[in-house]
Design an enzyme around this catalytic site. Sequence first.
Site, PDB file in Angstrom:
ATOM      1  N   ASP A  10       0.975  -1.130  -0.017  1.00 52.72           N
ATOM      2  CA  ASP A  10      -0.124  -0.056   0.066  1.00 52.72           C
ATOM      3  C   ASP A  10       0.915   1.353  -0.143  1.00 52.72           C
ATOM      4  OD1 ASP A  10      -1.789   2.094   0.525  1.00 52.72           O
ATOM      5  OD2 ASP A  10      -2.691   1.090   2.463  1.00 52.72           O
ATOM      6  N   ILE A  11       0.700   2.038  -1.167  1.00 48.21           N
ATOM      7  CA  ILE A  11       1.614   3.043  -1.214  1.00 48.21           C
ATOM      8  C   ILE A  11       1.574   4.216  -0.307  1.00 48.21           C
ATOM      9  CG2 ILE A  11       0.426   4.546  -2.645  1.00 48.21           C
ATOM     10  CD1 ILE A  11       2.865   5.113  -4.551  1.00 48.21           C
ATOM     11  N   VAL A  33      -6.258   4.352  -5.781  1.00 50.00           N
ATOM     12  CA  VAL A  33      -5.088   4.833  -5.015  1.00 50.00           C
ATOM     13  C   VAL A  33      -5.322   6.323  -4.652  1.00 50.00           C
ATOM     14  CG1 VAL A  33      -3.511   5.537  -7.015  1.00 50.00           C
ATOM     15  CG2 VAL A  33      -2.706   4.732  -4.940  1.00 50.00           C
ATOM     16  N   ASP A  34      -6.046   7.207  -5.360  1.00 51.41           N
ATOM     17  CA  ASP A  34      -6.156   8.522  -5.088  1.00 51.41           C
ATOM     18  C   ASP A  34      -6.987   8.706  -4.184  1.00 51.41           C
ATOM     19  OD1 ASP A  34      -6.508  11.329  -5.403  1.00 51.41           O
ATOM     20  OD2 ASP A  34      -7.741  11.211  -7.291  1.00 51.41           O
ATOM     21  N   TYR A 121      -8.645   3.801 -14.987  1.00 54.18           N
ATOM     22  CA  TYR A 121      -8.404   4.531 -16.334  1.00 54.18           C
ATOM     23  C   TYR A 121      -8.088   3.355 -17.518  1.00 54.18           C
ATOM     24  CZ  TYR A 121      -8.529   9.306 -14.935  1.00 54.18           C
ATOM     25  OH  TYR A 121      -8.950  10.578 -14.312  1.00 54.18           O
TER      26      TYR A 121
END
Length: 162
Positions: A10-11, A33-34, A121
Amino acid sequence: MADLKLIQGDITQFSGDAIVNAANTGLVGGGGVDGAIHRAAGPELDIACRKLHGCPTGEAKVTPGFNLPAHIIIHTAGPIWRDGSFEEPKLLRNCYENSLKRAVENHCQTVAFPSISTGIYGYPLDKACEIAVSTIRHFEATLQVTMVAFDEGTYRAFEKVM
Ligand code: AR6
């Protein structure tokens, strides 16, 4: 040349100088992720993003990391995949390149990327991995770059290209 390594995770937990966010052109937050980055960084991030007045596809803009362990967040808007004939490859390359430029300008030594555009996307994963890896590896700077694959499929696809 930038140095590149791959991890699965997880970033938002990356505790280096910068993380990159796969954002949208409005910088208004979203899913994927955003959404995870906005939740982890806290509400101040949304206020900071609104002051940037958006981010054209392929460009990259910087905010503080707020409650994240990373010092800064580099927001880039990836291309939405249509059929590959709408400059998607060039725009995706620009995302990685401009994010790396922002990292250097902000004196970062360590930066983490998610796989830009390959979620909501719809960019084909194999094609996106090749662009990500070649753009990062050819970037002229002393940077330690970590590719953070969230899921197993993304991890495998990057592993194959690297
Ligand atoms: N850490 C690392 N990677 C993650 C995490 C996480 N916490 N969560 C998801 N991913 P996506 P996009 C992976 O859809 O395709 C948003 O609504 C995910 O598994 O987040 O560029 C924005 O606001 C996938 O591999 O980004 C935009 O509107 C990768 O991150 C739009 O989605 C990218 O998936 C951007 O779509």
